[in-house]
Design a protein around this motif. Structure first.
Motif, short mmCIF file in Angstrom:
data_model
loop_
_atom_site.label_atom_id
_atom_site.label_comp_id
_atom_site.label_asym_id
_atom_site.label_seq_id
_atom_site.Cartn_x
_atom_site.Cartn_y
_atom_site.Cartn_z
N UNK A 1 0.84 -1.20 0.00
CA UNK A 1 0.00 0.00 0.00
C UNK A 1 0.88 1.24 0.00
N UNK A 2 1.93 1.24 0.83
CA UNK A 2 2.84 2.39 0.85
C UNK A 2 3.53 2.60 -0.48
N UNK A 3 3.99 1.51 -1.10
CA UNK A 3 4.63 1.63 -2.41
C UNK A 3 3.63 2.15 -3.44
N UNK A 4 2.43 1.58 -3.44
CA UNK A 4 1.44 1.99 -4.42
C UNK A 4 1.05 3.45 -4.30
N UNK A 5 0.82 3.92 -3.08
CA UNK A 5 0.45 5.32 -2.89
C UNK A 5 1.60 6.26 -3.24
N UNK A 6 2.83 5.86 -2.92
CA UNK A 6 3.99 6.67 -3.29
C UNK A 6 4.18 6.69 -4.80
N UNK A 7 3.94 5.56 -5.46
CA UNK A 7 4.03 5.52 -6.92
C UNK A 7 2.96 6.42 -7.55
N UNK A 8 1.77 6.44 -6.96
CA UNK A 8 0.73 7.33 -7.46
C UNK A 8 1.15 8.79 -7.32
N UNK A 9 1.73 9.15 -6.18
CA UNK A 9 2.22 10.51 -6.00
C UNK A 9 3.34 10.84 -6.98
N UNK A 10 4.22 9.86 -7.22
CA UNK A 10 5.31 10.08 -8.18
C UNK A 10 4.75 10.28 -9.59
N UNK A 11 3.66 9.63 -9.91
CA UNK A 11 3.04 9.81 -11.23
C UNK A 11 2.36 11.18 -11.32
N UNK A 12 1.79 11.63 -10.24
CA UNK A 12 1.10 12.93 -10.24
C UNK A 12 2.10 14.08 -10.21
N UNK A 13 3.18 13.93 -9.41
CA UNK A 13 4.17 14.99 -9.24
C UNK A 13 5.51 14.48 -9.74
N UNK A 14 5.75 14.52 -11.04
CA UNK A 14 7.02 13.99 -11.57
C UNK A 14 8.19 14.93 -11.24
N UNK A 15 9.37 14.36 -11.10
CA UNK A 15 10.53 15.21 -10.77
C UNK A 15 11.07 15.91 -12.01
N UNK A 16 11.64 17.06 -11.77
CA UNK A 16 12.25 17.83 -12.86
C UNK A 16 13.78 17.84 -12.75
N UNK A 17 14.30 17.39 -11.60
CA UNK A 17 15.74 17.41 -11.38
C UNK A 17 16.24 16.01 -11.05
N UNK A 18 17.55 15.86 -11.11
CA UNK A 18 18.16 14.57 -10.77
C UNK A 18 17.89 14.21 -9.31
N UNK A 19 18.01 15.19 -8.43
CA UNK A 19 17.78 14.90 -7.01
C UNK A 19 16.33 14.51 -6.75
N UNK A 20 15.39 15.07 -7.51
CA UNK A 20 13.99 14.67 -7.39
C UNK A 20 13.77 13.23 -7.80
N UNK A 21 14.42 12.82 -8.89
CA UNK A 21 14.32 11.43 -9.35
C UNK A 21 14.87 10.49 -8.28
N UNK A 22 16.05 10.85 -7.75
CA UNK A 22 16.65 10.00 -6.72
C UNK A 22 15.81 9.96 -5.44
N UNK A 23 15.19 11.09 -5.09
CA UNK A 23 14.36 11.12 -3.89
C UNK A 23 13.15 10.19 -4.04
N UNK A 24 12.43 10.31 -5.16
CA UNK A 24 11.26 9.44 -5.38
C UNK A 24 11.68 7.97 -5.37
N UNK A 25 12.75 7.66 -6.08
CA UNK A 25 13.15 6.26 -6.21
C UNK A 25 13.69 5.69 -4.91
N UNK A 26 14.31 6.51 -4.09
CA UNK A 26 14.79 6.03 -2.79
C UNK A 26 13.62 5.70 -1.87
N UNK A 27 12.62 6.55 -1.85
CA UNK A 27 11.45 6.26 -1.01
C UNK A 27 10.73 5.00 -1.50
N UNK A 28 10.56 4.89 -2.81
CA UNK A 28 9.91 3.71 -3.36
C UNK A 28 10.71 2.44 -3.09
N UNK A 29 12.03 2.53 -3.22
CA UNK A 29 12.87 1.37 -2.93
C UNK A 29 12.78 0.99 -1.46
#
Length: 173
Positions: free
Chosen positions: A47-75
């Motif tokens: 559930x946590x992964x799914x909701x975080x993935x939904x947020x990542x789909x709604x609020x995509x990152x524009x920077x490298x650090x944003x990509x790493x932040x989303x992927x670290x939380x999901x991992x």
């Protein structure tokens, strides 16, 4: 174009997690296979992964650090699910120790009486972790959780690699 791939990819991961939770709830409410404590922790991870993935789909990152932040939380969510699955498989197939029980191995941190009834019904641990109540294609559900979580991690970092390449490409324009 890659922003669409990011949104669609994490939307698909959200749908996959929703499908896994729906599968678990079907077996709980229609097949009467009650979840144990480890099953509940695995559900919380999905559930946590799914909701975080939904947020990542709604609020995509524009920077490298944003990509790493989303992927670290999901991992982190997926690793929590995989480690819990490994512990659950060990309880099922490991040496039977009468002093180690599922309920005694990890405390349940949520007061279920404070939650609405339908949420408490979804995450109330009832079963015994060492019992194998159901197998899908000859594999227990905790083992499928491990496979699913490893797949979620692989998909997350594949999408991250694609997004990082797009950011790098746009940086030099």
């Amino acid at each position: 174009m890659n922003l669409f791939r990011w949104r669609a990819g994490f939307g698909v991961l959200f749908i996959a997690c929703s499908g896994m939770i729906a599968f678990a709830l079907y077996h709980q409410f229609y097949e009467w296979l009650m979840p144990c404590l480890m099953c509940v922790y695995e559900r919380i991870a999905l559930i946590g992964f799914g909701l975080t993935a939904l947020l990542a789909a709604i609020i995509p990152p524009k920077t490298r650090s944003g990509v790493y932040a989303w992927c670290t939380v999901l991992t982190g969510w997926a690793l929590f699910g995989a480690v819990t699955g490994v512990r659950h498989v060990w309880l099922q197939y490991g040496p039977k120790d009468p002093t180690v029980s599922c309920a005694a191995s990890l405390p349940f941190p949520i007061d279920l009486n404070a939650l609405p009834g339908w949420i408490a019904a979804v995450i109330r641990p009832v079963g015994d972790c060492s019992n194998i109540d159901f197998m899908l294609f000859g594999v227990t559900l905790p083992a499928w959780i491990i496979v699913a979580c490893v797949g979620l991690i692989a998909a997350t970092w594949w999408l991250a690699r694609r997004q990082l390449a797009e950011i790098r490409r746009n940086q030099w324009r």
